[in-house]
Write a protein that holds these residues in place. Structure first.
Motif, PDB file in Angstrom:
ATOM      1  N   ALA A 238       0.831  -1.207   0.000  1.00 48.44           N
ATOM      2  CA  ALA A 238       0.000   0.000   0.000  1.00 48.44           C
ATOM      3  C   ALA A 238       0.866   1.257   0.000  1.00 48.44           C
ATOM      4  N   ALA A 239       1.934   1.244   0.795  1.00 50.91           N
ATOM      5  CA  ALA A 239       2.821   2.407   0.867  1.00 50.91           C
ATOM      6  C   ALA A 239       3.435   2.719  -0.486  1.00 50.91           C
ATOM      7  N   GLN A 240       3.785   1.690  -1.234  1.00 56.35           N
ATOM      8  CA  GLN A 240       4.356   1.903  -2.563  1.00 56.35           C
ATOM      9  C   GLN A 240       3.328   2.519  -3.507  1.00 56.35           C
ATOM     10  N   GLU A 241       2.100   2.035  -3.435  1.00 58.37           N
ATOM     11  CA  GLU A 241       1.048   2.564  -4.308  1.00 58.37           C
ATOM     12  C   GLU A 241       0.718   4.015  -3.973  1.00 58.37           C
ATOM     13  N   LEU A 242       1.031   4.399  -2.733  1.00 54.28           N
ATOM     14  CA  LEU A 242       0.778   5.772  -2.297  1.00 54.28           C
ATOM     15  C   LEU A 242       1.972   6.697  -2.565  1.00 54.28           C
ATOM     16  N   GLY A 243       2.985   6.169  -3.250  1.00 52.08           N
ATOM     17  CA  GLY A 243       4.116   7.003  -3.633  1.00 52.08           C
ATOM     18  C   GLY A 243       5.423   6.680  -2.928  1.00 52.08           C
ATOM     19  N   GLY A 244       5.399   5.745  -2.005  1.00 55.42           N
ATOM     20  CA  GLY A 244       6.630   5.283  -1.366  1.00 55.42           C
ATOM     21  C   GLY A 244       7.182   6.179  -0.274  1.00 55.42           C
ATOM     22  N   LYS A 245       6.391   7.157   0.185  1.00 57.71           N
ATOM     23  CA  LYS A 245       6.895   8.072   1.211  1.00 57.71           C
ATOM     24  C   LYS A 245       6.685   7.548   2.636  1.00 57.71           C
ATOM     25  N   ILE A 246       5.774   6.605   2.806  1.00 60.25           N
ATOM     26  CA  ILE A 246       5.480   6.069   4.137  1.00 60.25           C
ATOM     27  C   ILE A 246       6.516   4.995   4.482  1.00 60.25           C
ATOM     28  N   LYS A 247       7.217   5.166   5.605  1.00 58.79           N
ATOM     29  CA  LYS A 247       8.235   4.222   6.042  1.00 58.79           C
ATOM     30  C   LYS A 247       7.589   3.053   6.786  1.00 58.79           C
ATOM     31  N   ILE A 248       8.012   1.847   6.461  1.00 63.73           N
ATOM     32  CA  ILE A 248       7.477   0.636   7.085  1.00 63.73           C
ATOM     33  C   ILE A 248       8.576  -0.036   7.889  1.00 63.73           C
ATOM     34  N   VAL A 249       8.295  -0.300   9.153  1.00 57.53           N
ATOM     35  CA  VAL A 249       9.210  -1.059  10.010  1.00 57.53           C
ATOM     36  C   VAL A 249       8.387  -2.117  10.735  1.00 57.53           C
ATOM     37  N   ASN A 250       8.907  -3.343  10.786  1.00 54.92           N
ATOM     38  CA  ASN A 250       8.173  -4.435  11.421  1.00 54.92           C
ATOM     39  C   ASN A 250       9.120  -5.324  12.218  1.00 54.92           C
ATOM     40  N   VAL A 251       8.566  -6.322  12.876  1.00 51.29           N
ATOM     41  CA  VAL A 251       9.356  -7.344  13.562  1.00 51.29           C
ATOM     42  C   VAL A 251       9.181  -8.656  12.804  1.00 51.29           C
ATOM     43  N   ASP A 252      10.241  -9.467  12.746  1.00 48.67           N
ATOM     44  CA  ASP A 252      10.300 -10.763  12.048  1.00 48.67           C
ATOM     45  C   ASP A 252      10.553 -10.570  10.551  1.00 48.67           C
ATOM     46  N   VAL A 253      11.118 -11.602   9.947  1.00 47.39           N
ATOM     47  CA  VAL A 253      11.362 -11.570   8.510  1.00 47.39           C
ATOM     48  C   VAL A 253      10.923 -12.879   7.863  1.00 47.39           C
ATOM     49  N   ASN A 254      10.669 -12.801   6.576  1.00 54.58           N
ATOM     50  CA  ASN A 254      10.521 -13.971   5.718  1.00 54.58           C
ATOM     51  C   ASN A 254      11.093 -13.573   4.365  1.00 54.58           C
ATOM     52  N   ALA A 255      11.065 -14.473   3.397  1.00 53.53           N
ATOM     53  CA  ALA A 255      11.707 -14.184   2.112  1.00 53.53           C
ATOM     54  C   ALA A 255      11.108 -12.951   1.443  1.00 53.53           C
ATOM     55  N   LYS A 256       9.781 -12.813   1.501  1.00 51.25           N
ATOM     56  CA  LYS A 256       9.132 -11.670   0.857  1.00 51.25           C
ATOM     57  C   LYS A 256       9.516 -10.364   1.543  1.00 51.25           C
ATOM     58  N   VAL A 257       9.530 -10.363   2.873  1.00 46.72           N
ATOM     59  CA  VAL A 257       9.929  -9.161   3.609  1.00 46.72           C
ATOM     60  C   VAL A 257      11.369  -8.793   3.280  1.00 46.72           C
ATOM     61  N   LEU A 258      12.237  -9.785   3.215  1.00 49.11           N
ATOM     62  CA  LEU A 258      13.635  -9.526   2.879  1.00 49.11           C
ATOM     63  C   LEU A 258      13.760  -8.922   1.476  1.00 49.11           C
ATOM     64  N   ASP A 259      12.999  -9.466   0.531  1.00 52.71           N
ATOM     65  CA  ASP A 259      13.011  -8.901  -0.826  1.00 52.71           C
ATOM     66  C   ASP A 259      12.584  -7.434  -0.805  1.00 52.71           C
ATOM     67  N   MET A 260      11.564  -7.136  -0.001  1.00 56.22           N
ATOM     68  CA  MET A 260      11.049  -5.762   0.063  1.00 56.22           C
ATOM     69  C   MET A 260      12.026  -4.833   0.780  1.00 56.22           C
ATOM     70  N   ILE A 261      12.763  -5.354   1.749  1.00 52.68           N
ATOM     71  CA  ILE A 261      13.811  -4.550   2.385  1.00 52.68           C
ATOM     72  C   ILE A 261      14.894  -4.203   1.365  1.00 52.68           C
ATOM     73  N   LYS A 262      15.325  -5.198   0.602  1.00 55.91           N
ATOM     74  CA  LYS A 262      16.369  -4.965  -0.397  1.00 55.91           C
ATOM     75  C   LYS A 262      15.909  -3.998  -1.483  1.00 55.91           C
ATOM     76  N   ALA A 263      14.597  -4.001  -1.762  1.00 53.77           N
ATOM     77  CA  ALA A 263      14.043  -3.102  -2.781  1.00 53.77           C
ATOM     78  C   ALA A 263      13.734  -1.719  -2.223  1.00 53.77           C
ATOM     79  N   GLY A 264      13.935  -1.518  -0.917  1.00 55.21           N
ATOM     80  CA  GLY A 264      13.662  -0.226  -0.314  1.00 55.21           C
ATOM     81  C   GLY A 264      12.205   0.005   0.027  1.00 55.21           C
ATOM     82  N   GLN A 265      11.381  -1.025  -0.073  1.00 53.82           N
ATOM     83  CA  GLN A 265       9.950  -0.882   0.202  1.00 53.82           C
ATOM     84  C   GLN A 265       9.641  -1.023   1.694  1.00 53.82           C
TER      85      GLN A 265
END
Length: 344
Positions: A238-265
């Motif tokens: 959702a943050a990306q669709e809104l222009g990528g200005k909203i910062k997302i921080v969470n606890v725990d990782v999985n492959a998809k989350v890691l991919d999104m971290i590497k992509a800056g999402q």
């Protein structure tokens, strides 16, 4: 306590190596070894969640070093009654011990106490049932994780702006992360304002919709925190669709989350040290199942409690960013270890 545990673990591993030299009757050489068929079980909620896999991988390794057998059990559903049913099914097989992640604390009090009466040791991990008779609890510091997540968001936003929280009410470890996150924000970053909270219950679709709604109601929304990984996927989309200005921080990782971290999402994730959680979790459980090995100078005999009890062991955490995300992929970890994962 932690120093004692690590020393005990080292002693166990050393004696296990010594026993390997005498394969005929190893338990005559040292008590730090399982008898044939001695089995330890890990029981979780939502058993398909990737978080559990490295926990079980190291739980299994520690068990095999002791010559023990292991099983991975739980329910695929987010349903405390189904998890209790899976716990009771395992209990009927009379394992030596169960490393348990209870979905909710109170519903598990009676099942845990019944297990211990039966002679099955119980240690909790990642979430607790503190009013039960479980012997020990191993976890990362959930309060610290929430505080560190707040620091990461403040760093990414310059300590100013509006933020929201997605949560999973009722799950003890998640509630702790959220409460400490908000407390840290109020104490340390007064220029950041909490403008909304939404219960997404680890559902990416609900998280996606929640972020869209929050952003519509609060156009200056600059950050969102959530205490787990599944909601982060929907929130980041959702943050990306809104222009990528909203910062997302969470606890725990999985492959998809890691991919999104590497992509800056996703800006960062706070990840509990899952391997240590599983390895030390087994050692705590094994010692809880063999209390006759421990004879401290206290009142355990007259009071009737397990002399081994360690109320809390902190297994540590890591902050995952673009710089170190590659070190946290499950498939790469398995390749490095030469194992097959849950069933291997």
């Amino acid at each position: 306590m932690k120093k004692f545990l690590i020393a005990a673990a080292a002693a166990c591993l050393c004696t296990s190596s010594a026993m390997a030299q005498d394969a005929d009757e190893p338990w005559k050489e040292s008590p730090f070894h399982c008898k044939p068929g001695e089995t330890y079980v890990m029981n979780v909620m939502v058993s398909g969640v990737e978080y559990w896999y490295p926990v079980y991988e190291m739980f299994k390794q520690a068990a095999h070093q002791f010559g023990c057998e292991t099983k991975y059990t739980g329910t695929p559903d987010y349903d405390v009654n189904k998890q209790i049913a899976s716990f009771q099914q395992v209990l009927a097989q009379k394992p030596a011990g169960i490393l348990l992640h209870p979905m909710n604390p109170d519903p598990f009090i009676e099942p845990i106490n019944e297990a211990i009466k039966q002679g099955t040791a119980v240690v909790t991990f990642a979430a607790d049932s503190p009013n039960s008779n479980r012997t020990s609890y191993i976890t990362s510091d959930n309060l610290r994780e929430g505080s560190v997540a707040a620091d990461e968001i403040a760093k990414a936003t310059g300590g100013k702006g509006e933020y929201a929280v997605l949560e999973n009410p009722g799950q003890d470890n998640h509630d702790r992360r959220v409460s400490s996150f908000i407390a840290r924000m109020k104490e340390k970053y007064p220029d950041m304002k909490l403008v909304g909270r939404a219960a997404t219950n680890q559902d990416p679709s609900k998280a996606y919709q929640a972020v869209l709604s929050l952003a519509q109601a609060h156009p200056d929304l600059s950050a969102v925190f959530m205490p787990e990984a599944s909601s982060a996927i929907g929130a980041a989309q959702a943050a990306q669709e809104l222009g990528g200005k909203i910062k997302i921080v969470n606890v725990d990782v999985n492959a998809k989350v890691l991919d999104m971290i590497k992509a800056g999402q996703i800006t960062a994730a706070i990840d509990p040290n899952q391997g240590a959680q599983g390895y030390y979790g087994f050692i705590l459980l094994w010692l809880a199942a063999h209390p006759q090995l421990i004879d401290p100078m206290n009142d355990y005999k007259s009071a009737g409690f397990n002399p081994m009890g360690i109320p809390l062991l902190d297994n540590g955490y890591a902050v995952v960013t673009k710089d170190n995300a590659d070190d946290f992929y499950w498939d790469k970890y398995l390749k490095r270890r030469g194992t097959k994962g849950i069933d291997g």
